[in-house]
Structures are given as structure tokens and as C-alpha cells.
Design an enzyme around this catalytic site. Structure first.
Site, PDB file in Angstrom:
ATOM      1  N   GLU A   1      25.179 103.507 -20.398  1.00 60.87           N
ATOM      2  CA  GLU A   1      24.493 102.227 -20.538  1.00 60.87           C
ATOM      3  C   GLU A   1      23.296 102.353 -21.484  1.00 60.87           C
ATOM      4  O   GLU A   1      22.594 103.356 -21.485  1.00 60.87           O
ATOM      5  CB  GLU A   1      24.000 101.749 -19.163  1.00 60.87           C
ATOM      6  CG  GLU A   1      25.109 101.537 -18.147  1.00 60.87           C
ATOM      7  CD  GLU A   1      24.557 101.311 -16.751  1.00 60.87           C
ATOM      8  OE1 GLU A   1      23.362 101.614 -16.549  1.00 60.87           O
ATOM      9  OE2 GLU A   1      25.309 100.856 -15.885  1.00 60.87           O
TER      10      GLU A   1
ATOM     11  N   ARG B   1      15.896 109.306  -8.662  1.00 58.81           N
ATOM     12  CA  ARG B   1      15.299 108.038  -8.254  1.00 58.81           C
ATOM     13  C   ARG B   1      14.653 108.136  -6.877  1.00 58.81           C
ATOM     14  O   ARG B   1      13.607 107.533  -6.632  1.00 58.81           O
ATOM     15  CB  ARG B   1      16.344 106.921  -8.283  1.00 58.81           C
ATOM     16  CG  ARG B   1      15.731 105.539  -8.259  1.00 58.81           C
ATOM     17  CD  ARG B   1      16.755 104.434  -8.432  1.00 58.81           C
ATOM     18  NE  ARG B   1      17.268 104.336  -9.789  1.00 58.81           N
ATOM     19  CZ  ARG B   1      18.037 103.337 -10.228  1.00 58.81           C
ATOM     20  NH1 ARG B   1      18.359 102.351  -9.400  1.00 58.81           N
ATOM     21  NH2 ARG B   1      18.471 103.328 -11.465  1.00 58.81           N
TER      22      ARG B   1
ATOM     23  N   GLU C   1      15.990  99.503  -5.889  1.00 58.42           N
ATOM     24  CA  GLU C   1      17.263  99.941  -5.298  1.00 58.42           C
ATOM     25  C   GLU C   1      17.518 101.420  -5.585  1.00 58.42           C
ATOM     26  O   GLU C   1      17.368 101.869  -6.711  1.00 58.42           O
ATOM     27  CB  GLU C   1      18.398  99.090  -5.849  1.00 58.42           C
ATOM     28  CG  GLU C   1      19.774  99.479  -5.346  1.00 58.42           C
ATOM     29  CD  GLU C   1      20.573 100.224  -6.413  1.00 58.42           C
ATOM     30  OE1 GLU C   1      21.189 101.241  -6.055  1.00 58.42           O
ATOM     31  OE2 GLU C   1      20.564  99.796  -7.580  1.00 58.42           O
TER      32      GLU C   1
ATOM     33  N   SER D   1      23.721 102.403  -3.302  1.00 59.34           N
ATOM     34  CA  SER D   1      24.773 101.394  -3.148  1.00 59.34           C
ATOM     35  C   SER D   1      25.861 101.993  -2.273  1.00 59.34           C
ATOM     36  O   SER D   1      26.247 103.151  -2.459  1.00 59.34           O
ATOM     37  CB  SER D   1      25.365 100.994  -4.505  1.00 59.34           C
ATOM     38  OG  SER D   1      24.453 100.185  -5.214  1.00 59.34           O
TER      39      SER D   1
ATOM     40  N   ARG E   1      13.699 103.358 -14.955  1.00 58.65           N
ATOM     41  CA  ARG E   1      14.452 103.926 -13.835  1.00 58.65           C
ATOM     42  C   ARG E   1      15.909 104.275 -14.162  1.00 58.65           C
ATOM     43  O   ARG E   1      16.660 104.636 -13.260  1.00 58.65           O
ATOM     44  CB  ARG E   1      14.420 102.948 -12.660  1.00 58.65           C
ATOM     45  CG  ARG E   1      15.137 101.635 -12.902  1.00 58.65           C
ATOM     46  CD  ARG E   1      15.110 100.783 -11.641  1.00 58.65           C
ATOM     47  NE  ARG E   1      15.891  99.560 -11.765  1.00 58.65           N
ATOM     48  CZ  ARG E   1      16.144  98.726 -10.772  1.00 58.65           C
ATOM     49  NH1 ARG E   1      15.664  99.000  -9.567  1.00 58.65           N
ATOM     50  NH2 ARG E   1      16.842  97.633 -10.950  1.00 58.65           N
ATOM     51  N   HIS E   2      16.302 104.170 -15.425  1.00 58.06           N
ATOM     52  CA  HIS E   2      17.684 104.469 -15.791  1.00 58.06           C
ATOM     53  C   HIS E   2      17.779 105.719 -16.668  1.00 58.06           C
ATOM     54  O   HIS E   2      16.948 105.936 -17.551  1.00 58.06           O
ATOM     55  CB  HIS E   2      18.326 103.285 -16.533  1.00 58.06           C
ATOM     56  CG  HIS E   2      18.656 102.135 -15.652  1.00 58.06           C
ATOM     57  ND1 HIS E   2      17.802 101.062 -15.471  1.00 58.06           N
ATOM     58  CD2 HIS E   2      19.743 101.874 -14.884  1.00 58.06           C
ATOM     59  CE1 HIS E   2      18.353 100.186 -14.639  1.00 58.06           C
ATOM     60  NE2 HIS E   2      19.530 100.668 -14.266  1.00 58.06           N
TER      61      HIS E   2
ATOM     62  N   ARG F   1      26.313 107.894 -17.252  1.00 59.56           N
ATOM     63  CA  ARG F   1      26.363 106.456 -17.497  1.00 59.56           C
ATOM     64  C   ARG F   1      25.957 106.194 -18.952  1.00 59.56           C
ATOM     65  O   ARG F   1      24.839 106.542 -19.355  1.00 59.56           O
ATOM     66  CB  ARG F   1      25.407 105.709 -16.560  1.00 59.56           C
ATOM     67  CG  ARG F   1      25.695 105.944 -15.071  1.00 59.56           C
ATOM     68  CD  ARG F   1      26.939 105.216 -14.596  1.00 59.56           C
ATOM     69  NE  ARG F   1      27.317 105.574 -13.247  1.00 59.56           N
ATOM     70  CZ  ARG F   1      26.868 104.971 -12.154  1.00 59.56           C
ATOM     71  NH1 ARG F   1      26.002 103.977 -12.255  1.00 59.56           N
ATOM     72  NH2 ARG F   1      27.278 105.353 -10.960  1.00 59.56           N
TER      73      ARG F   1
END
Length: 609
Positions: free
Chosen positions: A383, A583, A532, A535, A389-390, A381
Site C-alpha cells: 500500500e 503497532r 486499531e 482485526s 502507522r503504516h 503490504r
């Protein structure tokens, strides 16, 4: 009157003197009383003492070597040019002084080496310790020796001889005749004792042990003993009375940080502040820069053993449920999730990117009639998320399966999978959880035998009643997630729950809309401790609807044409979910940063080590 001076070294004596020592000339002037007045510092006896070897007899110099001019009674020097000025005498004196100091330093350096050499030669036990030659650790031979794991050392083995290998975590000299060494092997430690004893341990062996640098790898052979008092500094409650000690590989003398410092808990720091004690705190960047050292702490050893078990339970549970493991490509032509957060690259002249998930290929495999599949693999990712948490790369645990009637069938798998996982960790990993808890204290995870399910709207209502404003039909931000987690924990006594029926606008293009309201979707998220981790959803298996949804999400359908076409040949109803391994570990263990549960983290600012 001209006389020959006998105060000068012959060439033979000079040659025996170390090259660093310089000799000044000596000029004597006879006084009226017949005595000789020294015009420079030093004497033959003093200069001879600077030689490291035994001085040889000094032959009498010839008249051509040195001559000193002396005047008669009441006379003076016959020529001013033949006498040495006072300033030159001072310079010569300084040179002689420097030469003396240099010789003394050389002697000081040579004495320990000579003494050690003589001592080693005199030590009849010298074969019981030392550095192992390189050629002996190059797979030279198979000896058949029996090695014992440190974790297996116990009181029942008292008086047995064992051979172990590990890192010298602590080296503590007590005296010239005694020293302690704590040897570490992964998460296990044992105290080793060296005590001078005739025919067993020599003072030289003790000195060798205390000369080792921390974290050096050593082999130790000795007898197991059981102390009367509990040992607080090691995991094993026995000691090894060392008989042989060999160094396999020496660590550098000065490590970037000590393992003891990197293992301290916040509780220790708070106590130190109260007492005024100064402790070294190892920061996160320093830990990650020298991750190979940081991984040696008990907590980190435990974290990644927990991670291994999470992956293992994931695989074993799904295999027992008739799932098939797959491996999908990570180089793809288009985005797998939508959006611009992809790592783009050139693939032999074609634009490509790293897969954001195995999503498209999981679904294509279902269309290939596999029925139920799972994958464990890297996810990328791009991002720019600078959060706790990323990550830009993590390990994805992905599942896809046919469904018969309802996407709750996928939720059922999630429920049973994670309850089984949590039960396994609590039952089989108590030692690891205790190690983590010592450095990073946390409360055990609360979860129900049958996982709680709430709808998105029910969750939003709980937040509103608590005074939290949420954007209508919007996704939950981090603060809202945490608040809802606290509310659910207080009301339902669980830290693990499922939130279903999310708004369609916050889900990926391949998510199936709800039958009764197209603004909602057949999707769900799963939370641990208010964050979270999963998903999931029912997928769109109708090619026309899939094309429409992709266009609305800004995805170029030409880049995923093979994916859409796979649904034109007959596709079953299906759904699935994805979860990040790091996670799960972070939240189950109550860690405050995902970098603690990533072996070598990759975030927007870190690409090495």
C-alpha cells in the site's frame, strides 16, 4: 679581482638537508671599502639551521665550484652577464623564505611524534594502556578472565577489581593529570576516572584516554569506588578508578550525530528555546539513515526490549492455552487478503507475490486438525500509505482456533492475552518504560481487568452524539477512530476496547456473515488509544460460500483453489485474528510514529538500511 667565495654549502651539507628545502646561490660583491655586499638573502649559519640533523663541517669550496667577480677600488663588475639581477635576487629570496617555512613545518610535525615516542619509551606503565593489536582480537586465546556487566555494578562491590567492556560515550579531560570517561553497555552507563598516580596511572595514560574518539569500544580494568554525591550522568551510582585501559576498536572521529543529541526530549528543546540555548535536533530521516547509531539511545534500547517482551508474552500465553506455533510460506500464488496491494514477483516463470498475511495457511492448518495455532512472522503490504502507522513490511502476530459456538470465544482469547501482556509489561519493564518516557513522554495505558466490548453500531451512535458524521456502513477512518477512542476513554475509563459486528462490506472475503443480517459480519476490531491494532472474525469454512465471497471481492478463485479445496474435506468452525507487533509497541508506549518501533523500517520510500 677574482676570489673564491666561502659562503656556499658543500655537497655534504646539502645532502643532509631535507629534500623540501631549496638553497639559493649566494653572490658577494666587494665594496670599495673592502667589504662584501650580499646580493641575495641568507647566510651559511641561517641555512644550516634548516637541517633537521646536525650539520657537518663544511669543506672549503674549490675554485671550480663558485667564483665571484669583484672590481678594484672604484671598479665595477667585469661582465653584466656574470652578475645576478635584482629581480632574480628577489626570486631567490622568496625561494629561500619558502624553504625556511617548509623546514619549520616539517620540524613542527616531527617534534610531537618524537616527543611522544620518547615519552612512551620512558613510561614504565605503558603496558597498562593502548590499542589492542588485531591479532589479539581474532579469537587468539581463551584467557579465563572474569567480565562484569555494567548493569551489575553497585555500591556493595566497593574496592573490588572489575573488568568491563563498552562504548566510550563521553570523554571529558579535566587536566593533564585527570580525565573522566562514561562507558556505556546497552542501557547501562558507569563513570570511569583516570587520575595520575605513581605506579598506577601515568600522564601518558590520561593523554591516551582523551585521544579516544566517542563510541570507541574499550576494555577497562579498575577498582570500584562509591562517591559521596549521587552521579547524575550515569545509571550506575559507582565509579571505576581506572588502572588499565585498552581500545578494542576506534570509532571514526566525526560521527554523523552524537548520541547525546539523539537522546534529547521535546521538554529539553522547549527549555532551551526559553533560555536561548542552541541544541542540535536529529531528524527522523537522519536517524533512520544511520539507524545503527540511533539504536544506541536509551529510549530505543528500551523500545526494542519492550517489543521483545510483547512477542515473548504472546508466545508464552498461547502455548499455555494449548496453541501450536507454525511457520507458513511467504511466497504465494495469489493474494491472501484481496485487493491489489501486493508485491508481485516472478517465481521461476510463474506469477507470484509476497504474502499479505498467513491467513490462508492458518485456516488450512486448522483444517489439518491442529485445533489452535499461532504464528510470528513477516507480513508484506504494498500500500502507498504515507502515515504514522503504516509500513510495507511488519511483524505479524497471528492466531487461528477452532470455535465451538460463537466467535466471542476468539474475543475471550484477545481479552485475556492482552490484559496479561499489559500486566507483564507494567510489572517487569518499569526501567524500560521510564527510559522511553524520559525522551518520549506518555501517559500509562488505561485498561480494564475485563476488556470492554461495544458493537459497531454502538460506537457509531457515540460518534453521532458527539457530532461526528460517519458514512453509513462504512469503515472508521483515522479521525473517527481517535475521536471514538477519546469518547470511550472518558466514558469507560479505558484506552483498550473491542468493537464487534462490523459491516460485511468492509471485511475480507473469508469473513462469516451474521446469521440475522447478511449486511453485518461476525467480526471485530481492537483499539488502543483510539487506533486499531487487531482485526479478527469467524471464518467462512463452507467452500461454496467461500467461492462466492471471493468472487464478490474480485479475487481470482483459480489462484486460491488449494485453499478453497481444503474446506471440502471436512472443516471445523474456526476464527482468529492478526495484530502488528510494531503497532502494539507504538501504542502501548504512546509513540507518535510506527517507525520508532520498527527496527529497520520499510515504508513506500525506504528500502535501506
Amino acid at each position: 679581482m677574482r676570489i673564491n667565495s666561502s659562503l656556499f654549502f658543500s655537497n655534504a651539507l646539502y645532502a643532509s638537508t631535507p629534500p623540501l628545502v631549496e638553497f639559493s646561490q649566494f653572490v658577494c660583491q666587494v665594496t670599495p671599502g673592502g667589504g662584501a655586499k650580499k646580493a641575495s638573502i641568507g647566510s651559511m649559519e641561517h641555512m644550516a639551521s634548516l637541517s633537521l640533523s646536525s650539520p657537518t663541517p663544511t669543506p672549503t669550496p674549490t675554485p671550480d665550484e663558485v667564483a665571484v667577480e669583484v672590481g678594484g677600488e672604484g671598479g665595477s663588475s667585469s661582465s653584466s652577464s656574470s652578475s645576478i639581477s635584482k629581480s632574480k635576487a628577489k626570486k631567490d629570496a622568496k625561494k629561500a623564505e619558502k624553504a625556511e617555512k617548509a623546514a619549520q613545518r616539517l620540524q613542527a610535525r616531527s617534534r610531537p611524534a618524537a616527543a611522544a615516542s620518547e615519552s612512551d619509551e620512558a613510561d614504565p606503565l605503558s603496558s597498562n594502556y593502548g590499542d589492542i593489536p588485531v591479532q589479539d582480537i581474532q579469537s587468539k586465546s581463551v584467557t579465563g578472565r572474569t567480565w562484569t556487566r555494567v548493569k551489575h555494578l553497585c555500591a556493595e562491590m566497593k574496592d573490588q577489581s572489575v573488568l568491563i567492556r563498552g562504548a566510550a560515550q563521553v570523554i571529558r579531560p579535566v587536566s593533564k593529570k585527570m580525565a573522566f570517561l562514561v562507558l556505556r553497555q546497552s542501557m547501562s552507563t558507569v563513570q570511569c576516572v583516570l587520575l595520575v598516580s605513581k605506579d598506577l596511572v601515568s600522564p601518558q595514560m590520561v593523554r591516551f584516554a582523551t585521544s579516544l574518539s566517542k563510541e570507541s569500544i574499550v576494555d577497562i580494568e579498575g577498582l570500584i569506588s562509591v562517591p559521596n554525591e549521587p552521579i547524575k550522568v550515569t545509571t550506575q551510582q559507582v565509579e571505576i578508578q581506572v588502572r588499565k585501559l585498552y581500545c578494542v576498536n576506534r570509532a571514526v572521529p566525526n560521527l554523523p550525530f552524537n548520541i547525546e543529541d539523539a537522546s534529547r526530549s521535546e521538554t529539553e528543546f522547549k527549555k532551551a528555546e526559553e533560555t536561548g540555548e542552541q541544541l542540535v535536533r536529529v531528524g527522523q530521516d537522519t536517524r533512520l539513515n544511520y539507524r545503527v547509531l540511533d539504536l544506541r539511545t536509551p529510549a530505543n534500547q528500551a523500545i526494542f526490549r519492550i517489543q521483545c517482551q510483547v512477542e515473548n508474552v504472546f508466545r508464552q500465553f498461547l502455548l499455555s492455552e494449548d496453541f501450536v506455533g507454525i511457520h507458513s510460506p511467504k511466497l504465494i500464488a495469489g493474494s491472501s487478503e484481496g485487493g491489489a496491494a501486493v508485491f508481485k514477483l516472478d517465481y521461476k516463470g510463474q506469477p507470484a507475490c509476497l504474502a499479505q498475511s498467513p491467513q490462508l495457511y492458518k485456516q488450512m492448518t486448522i483444517c489439518g486438525d491442529f485445533g489452535r495455532v499461532f504464528e510470528v512472522g513477516p507480513v508484506f503490504r504494498a500500500e502507498d500509505s504515507y502515515t504514522h502507522r503504516h509500513l510495507c513490511e511488519f511483524v505479524g502476530l497471528d492466531v487461528e482456533m477452532e470455535i465451538m459456538e460463537h466467535y466471542f470465544e476468539v474475543c475471550d482469547i484477545v481479552d485475556r492475552l492482552f490484559v496479561a501482556m499489559f500486566n507483564h509489561l507494567n510489572k517487569n519493564c518499569s526501567k524500560e518504560l521510564e527510559s522511553i518516557n524520559r525522551q518520549y513522554p506518555f501517559q500509562p495505558l488505561k485498561y480494564l481487568p475485563e476488556t470492554l466490548r461495544l458493537t459497531y453500531d454502538e460506537g457509531i451512535q457515540m460518534l453521532k452524539e458527539a457530532g461526528v458524521e460517519i458514512e453509513p456502513m462504512g469503515d472508521l477512518n483515522t479521525e473517527a477512530e481517535k475521536k471514538l477512542g477519546k469518547l470511550v476513554s472518558d466514558k469507560y475509563n479505558t484506552d483498550f476496547y473491542i468493537l464487534t459486528r462490523y459491516p460485511l462490506g468492509v471485511r475480507p472475503f473469508y469473513t462469516m456473515p451474521c446469521y440475522d443480517d447478511p449486511d453485518y459480519s461476525n467480526s471485530f476490531d481492537v483499539f488502543i488509544r483510539g487506533e486499531e491494532i487487531i482485526s479478527g472474525a469467524q471464518r467462512v469454512h463452507l467452500p461454496d460460500l467461500l467461492t462466492e465471497r471471493a468472487g464478490k471481492c474480485g479475487i481470482d478463485v483459480n489462484t486460491i483453489s488449494s485453499y478453497i479445496d481444503s474446506f471440502r474435506y471436512g472443516a471445523p468452525l474456526h476464527g482468529g485474528f492478526g495484530v502488528g507487533l510494531e503497532r502494539v509497541v507504538m501504542l502501548f508506549c504512546g509513540l507518535n510514529n510506527i517507525r520508532k518501533s520498527s527496527l529497520f523500517p520499510r515504508d513506500p520510500q525506504r528500502l535501506t538500511p
